[in-house]
Enzyme design. Structure first.
Site, PDB file in Angstrom:
ATOM      1  N   ARG A 111       2.563  17.946  -3.348  1.00  0.00           N
ATOM      2  CA  ARG A 111       2.805  16.678  -4.042  1.00  0.00           C
ATOM      3  C   ARG A 111       1.508  15.865  -4.003  1.00  0.00           C
ATOM      4  NH1 ARG A 111       5.371  11.301  -2.046  1.00  0.00           N
ATOM      5  NH2 ARG A 111       5.245  10.188  -4.013  1.00  0.00           N
ATOM      6  N   HIS A 155       0.932   6.183  -7.793  1.00  0.00           N
ATOM      7  CA  HIS A 155       1.021   5.952  -6.350  1.00  0.00           C
ATOM      8  C   HIS A 155       0.099   4.765  -6.016  1.00  0.00           C
ATOM      9  CE1 HIS A 155       2.097   8.079  -2.346  1.00  0.00           C
ATOM     10  NE2 HIS A 155       1.532   6.935  -2.014  1.00  0.00           N
ATOM     11  N   GLU A 200       7.464   4.615  -4.338  1.00  0.00           N
ATOM     12  CA  GLU A 200       7.790   3.460  -3.497  1.00  0.00           C
ATOM     13  C   GLU A 200       7.539   2.100  -4.151  1.00  0.00           C
ATOM     14  OE1 GLU A 200       5.936   3.764   0.328  1.00  0.00           O
ATOM     15  OE2 GLU A 200       7.168   5.464   0.905  1.00  0.00           O
ATOM     16  N   ASN A 334      11.334   8.939   0.714  1.00  0.00           N
ATOM     17  CA  ASN A 334      10.311   8.928   1.751  1.00  0.00           C
ATOM     18  C   ASN A 334      10.958   8.294   2.983  1.00  0.00           C
ATOM     19  OD1 ASN A 334       8.614   9.852  -0.222  1.00  0.00           O
ATOM     20  ND2 ASN A 334       7.376   7.987  -0.367  1.00  0.00           N
ATOM     21  N   TYR A 336      10.669   7.584   7.046  1.00  0.00           N
ATOM     22  CA  TYR A 336       9.831   7.590   8.238  1.00  0.00           C
ATOM     23  C   TYR A 336      10.582   7.129   9.473  1.00  0.00           C
ATOM     24  CZ  TYR A 336       5.743   8.545   5.395  1.00  0.00           C
ATOM     25  OH  TYR A 336       4.833   9.154   4.567  1.00  0.00           O
ATOM     26  N   GLU A 392       8.334  12.448   1.424  1.00  0.00           N
ATOM     27  CA  GLU A 392       7.364  12.145   2.483  1.00  0.00           C
ATOM     28  C   GLU A 392       8.100  12.001   3.800  1.00  0.00           C
ATOM     29  OE1 GLU A 392       4.861   8.656   1.968  1.00  0.00           O
ATOM     30  OE2 GLU A 392       4.478   9.202  -0.120  1.00  0.00           O
TER      31      GLU A 392
HETATM   32  C1  FCB Z   1       4.182   5.673   2.537  1.00  0.00           C
HETATM   33  C2  FCB Z   1       3.200   5.856   1.401  1.00  0.00           C
HETATM   34  C3  FCB Z   1       2.101   6.855   1.693  1.00  0.00           C
HETATM   35  C4  FCB Z   1       1.601   6.712   3.113  1.00  0.00           C
HETATM   36  C5  FCB Z   1       2.758   6.748   4.093  1.00  0.00           C
HETATM   37  C6  FCB Z   1       2.349   6.677   5.548  1.00  0.00           C
HETATM   38  O1  FCB Z   1       4.773   4.432   2.432  1.00  0.00           O
HETATM   39  O2  FCB Z   1       3.871   6.297   0.254  1.00  0.00           O
HETATM   40  O3  FCB Z   1       1.083   6.671   0.751  1.00  0.00           O
HETATM   41  O4  FCB Z   1       0.831   5.592   3.240  1.00  0.00           O
HETATM   42  O5  FCB Z   1       3.621   5.675   3.819  1.00  0.00           O
END
Ligand code: FCB
Length: 500
Positions: A111, A155, A200, A334, A336, A392
């Site tokens: 990607r 992006h 995002e 995405n 985290y 992500e």
């Molecule tokens: C996300 C972004 C990516 C990177 C990660 C850690 O929010 O999409 O570009 O910065 O965080």
């Protein structure tokens, strides 16, 4: 409940991978006797991800125009240590080496994003063939290596020239994005079958247009920010239409900065509480899911948000909502981190604070919560019924080159291991998670944090550009080669490397 391993014992009985694995972390004996089926589906997409401004460098090479990030990163105090993306990983010149590394890693998809101003230096109008040539070379290299490209059109590196025409506040911005989409899809569409319109929106609109922490550094009034959001949702939809018209048969998705709310315990009451909370829209910031997803997938703004934002809502023709709702093929999440929610004593969802000493990564916004990779897809699938890609996931660690010349990152291996087991739990339960893209292929320019954060599977020595695959690279390589089977074994960490 401790952070990682206190799953309900029902997990053992139902054989959920996360539950079994959690028990495995607690006791190898329990794991050995449990024997889950460890393999992932044959067509599972194992990927890695990057974004143009974060890796390419070559900020003004071959006719590229400036983006808002080129301008913002040069403002005094905007970025950690005054770092910029001028050179970054120099992927623009070293892409062949990076493709070779991906081939070694074994990913079947990459990607990446296209820098809008390499193609259209002023955002619209004149096309820069040299910019397109770079992506043709990159794509040809990927295809020759057997790696399927997944292309993100936007992006965050918005054309400075369009920003100066009002950017997302200008209603024409939706047409500008459609024009750019069409140019890219026409020129590169023979090589790309998977498209993502935007990455995002919560972040580039929230941090870029409301908080001022990201480019273009605006702190707009809330109503003006809502106008930007509205136009970006329209832009997404027009981009989908342009892709359908130019490249029929390709897969099109949209990627969220997913705000995951997960149940504090796996009781029905807490599951219901988290399932409601994950789609709440009530705070005057951009950190929610439904404001960005409901219009484009359900054709309406969420009721609670309309109430909360009453008085600030922009006026727009009713037909906008119809136009915004263009069918897409997958939802990119995405993920985290996540926050824990429970049913409060008044019957309403309430958030629990993090316990003291909770596990965390190198960035302050990331408590490590691998279960978010189960609950996030599950709740999103229940509401939107779309196949899901984890576009992500990863973490920043304070990596360095050790005395033995290697980069040891056991925290990354451990976190990714837990994450992939949670994804496997989704798959076991019929939640269609189709692929996983590790963020990131390599360390890169982490926006306002510059080069302070290292999210990569590959360490980048910025002064020389040298790439050093980390331990996690080799671990992920083995995961992919085994189609996930090795995840059923607790990972032995390489902690004895200095012991003779
Ligand atoms: C996300 C972004 C990516 C990177 C990660 C850690 O929010 O999409 O570009 O910065 O965080």
């Amino acid at each position: 409940m401790s952070n990682f391993i206190d799953l309900d014992r029902r997990d053992l009985l139902t054989g959920s991978a996360a539950g079994l694995a959690a028990l495995a972390f607690r006791s190898n004996t329990a794991f050995a006797s449990a024997k889950p089926d460890p393999s992932f589906p044959k067509d599972f997409v194992w990927g890695s991800a990057t974004a143009a401004y974060q890796v390419e460098g070559a900020f003004d090479a071959d006719g590229k125009g400036p983006s808002v990030w080129d301008v913002f990163s040069k403002k005094r105090g905007a970025i950690f240590d005054g770092n910029t993306g001028n050179v970054a990983c120099d992927h623009y010149h070293r892409y062949a080496e990076d493709i070779a590394l991906m081939k070694r890693l074994g990913v079947n998809s990459y990607r990446f994003s296209v820098a809008w101003t390499r193609i259209l230096p002023n955002g619209i109008g004149t096309v820069n063939e040299k910019g397109l040539d770079f992506y043709k070379r990159l794509l040809d290299g990927l295809l020759a290596a057997g790696i399927a490209p997944a292309c993100t059109l936007f992006h965050w590196d918005y054309p400075q020239a369009l920003f100066e025409k009002g950017g997302w506040q200008n209603r024409d911005s939706a047409n500008w994005f459609a024009e750019y989409t069409q140019v890219v899809a026409k020129a590169l569409g023979d090589r790309i079958k998977v498209w993502i319109t935007q990455n995002e929106p919560q972040v580039y609109l929230g941090l870029g247009h409301l908080d001022g922490a990201h480019a273009p550094g605006l702190k707009l009034k809330f109503g003006d920010y809502l106008t930007c959001v509205h136009n970006s949702l329209r832009a997404h939809a027009k981009s989908v239409q342009a892709l359908r018209a130019t490249q029929p048969g390709s897969q099109v998705g949209y990627v969220m900065a997913s705000q995951i709310r997960l149940p504090a315990t796996e009781t029905q009451a807490d599951i219901d509480a988290a399932g409601k909370a994950i789609f709440f829209v009530r705070d005057r910031n951009s950190w929610n899911n439904a404001w960005f997803l409901d219009p484009v997938l359900l054709g309406r703004y969420p009721e609670d948000g309309l109430k909360a934002y009453h008085g600030d809502m922009p006026k727009f023709p009713a037909s906008d909502l119809d136009e915004m709702k263009q069918p897409i093929d997958f939802l990119g999440l995405n993920i985290y981190t996540g926050g824990r929610w429970q049913q409060g004593s008044n019957g309403q969802p309430e958030m629990l604070p993090e316990p003291p000493g909770y596990p965390r990564s190198g960035v302050d916004w990331q408590p490590l919560r691998p279960e978010a990779l189960y609950w996030g897809p599950r709740f999103h699938y229940e509401r939107y019924k779309l196949p899901i890609f984890i576009t992500e996931n990863g973490l920043s660690t304070r990596d360095q080159v050790f005395l033995d010349g290697k980069v040891h990152d056991p925290q990354r291996i451990d976190y990714m291991h837990r994450v992939l087991l949670n994804i496997k739990r989704c798959i076991n339960e019929g939640i269609p998670v189709k692929g996983y893209y590790a963020w990131s292929l390599m360390d890169n320019f982490e926006w306002a944090d510059g080069y302070k954060q290292r999210f990569g599977l590959i360490y980048v020595d910025y002064p020389t550009g040298k790439r050093i695959p980390k331990d996690s690279f080799d671990w992920y390589r083995q995961v992919i080669a085994s189609k996930g089977k090795i995840l059923s074994r607790p990972t032995k960490m390489p902690v004895n490397h200095l012991v003779p």
